[in-house]
Design an enzyme around this catalytic site. Structure first.
Site, PDB file in Angstrom:
ATOM      1  N   HIS A  48       4.174   2.826  -1.342  1.00  0.00           N
ATOM      2  CA  HIS A  48       5.352   2.550  -2.168  1.00  0.00           C
ATOM      3  C   HIS A  48       5.644   3.766  -3.034  1.00  0.00           C
ATOM      4  CE1 HIS A  48       7.350  -0.429  -5.257  1.00  0.00           C
ATOM      5  NE2 HIS A  48       8.142   0.581  -4.940  1.00  0.00           N
ATOM      6  N   GLU A  75       7.634   1.650   1.371  1.00  0.00           N
ATOM      7  CA  GLU A  75       8.177   0.695   0.404  1.00  0.00           C
ATOM      8  C   GLU A  75       8.998   1.439  -0.634  1.00  0.00           C
ATOM      9  OE1 GLU A  75       5.224  -1.736  -1.429  1.00  0.00           O
ATOM     10  OE2 GLU A  75       5.030  -3.050   0.302  1.00  0.00           O
ATOM     11  N   HIS A 199       1.384  -9.669  -0.588  1.00  0.00           N
ATOM     12  CA  HIS A 199       1.274  -9.642  -2.048  1.00  0.00           C
ATOM     13  C   HIS A 199       0.211 -10.639  -2.499  1.00  0.00           C
ATOM     14  CE1 HIS A 199       2.754  -7.812  -5.746  1.00  0.00           C
ATOM     15  NE2 HIS A 199       2.459  -8.961  -6.337  1.00  0.00           N
TER      16      HIS A 199
END
Length: 254
Positions: A48, A75, A199
């Protein structure tokens, strides 16, 4: 027997970079972690690039794209700057996520319904560039249906609320969140979307969610990096892969 497709494991290496950045310099190297994860059985690497560059940096993304042998999942927030960077890096896939500077981690799913005017063109640009787009969303019917309407190839279901409820011992909330995930995965697949999830997953929750035949990819990072401090990254990847395989075997046998 049901037809459950193979299940991919994407390893998120953000927090290798978090540790590196705590002292500055180049150690530990996220690229080295990516190599180790792939050697141990990861099907892809997720990273990310946040707007504040708190962990992964631009150079990390370039090195990952150039050197790893498995797909790179980039991400990112759907900002003009990040879209420009991603189109330059040309990863296998991008996952569009919501982002706030004050959050410690991504706290909720993307509001696809509210942001359709900006997300639609971004998805189209990535599709035209041959970059697969997934949208990180809650298992909410309206969000799922809008993702399909905007021609996103995939979604990633936010599993954080479910995992948190399990950790907190709130069985009622965990069951409610699980039912949302269960229904959301089925709806997304029926709408033609590829379904991913991630997540807050650990070995137990990864095994459970792997039983859903619609899900073809799990992206897991923080828990695995934490476990790796004690048993090593390779062993952590192998253990996670084994947990996923146990769950998927139940789906196939159903």
């Amino acid at each position: 027997m049901s037809k459950a497709p193979p299940l991919r494991l994407g390893v998120n290496i953000d927090h290798i970079a978090t540790l590196r950045n705590a002292r500055g310099g180049r150690h530990p190297d996220p690229l080295r972690a990516a190599f180790a994860a792939i050697e141990a059985g990861a099907d892809g690497i997720t990273a990310h690039l946040r707007e504040d560059r708190r962990h992964i940096r631009d150079a990390d993304m370039q090195r990952l794209k150039a050197e790893i042998s498995k797909p790179l999942n980039f991400e990112m927030a759907a900002t003009d700057d990040m879209i420009r960077i991603a189109l330059g890096v040309k990863p296998h896939a991008v996952c569009l996520v919501p982002e706030r500077r004050e959050e410690l981690t991504t706290e909720g799913g993307l509001d696809v319904v509210g942001q359709q005017a900006s997300l639609g063109p971004a998805i189209a640009r990535f599709n035209d560039a041959g970059i697969r787009t997934s949208l990180f969303i809650a298992a909410d019917p309206a969000q799922i249906e809008m993702a399909a309407k905007l021609k996103a190839p995939a979604i990633e279901i936010h599993t954080g609320a479910w995992c948190d409820a399990i950790t907190d011992g709130d069985a009622a909330k965990a069951n409610t969140e699980w039912q949302r995930i269960f229904a959301g995965a089925a709806l997304a697949r029926s709408a033609g979307l590829e379904v991913h999830a991630g997540h807050g997953l650990d070995y137990a929750t990864a095994e459970t969610i792997s039983e859903l035949p619609q899900i073809v990819e799990l992206n897991i990072g923080f828990y695995m990096i934490g476990e790796a401090l004690f048993v090593g990254l390779g062993e952590t990847v192998r253990a996670m892969r084994a947990a996923m395989d146990r769950g998927r075997a139940k789906a196939i046998a159903a």
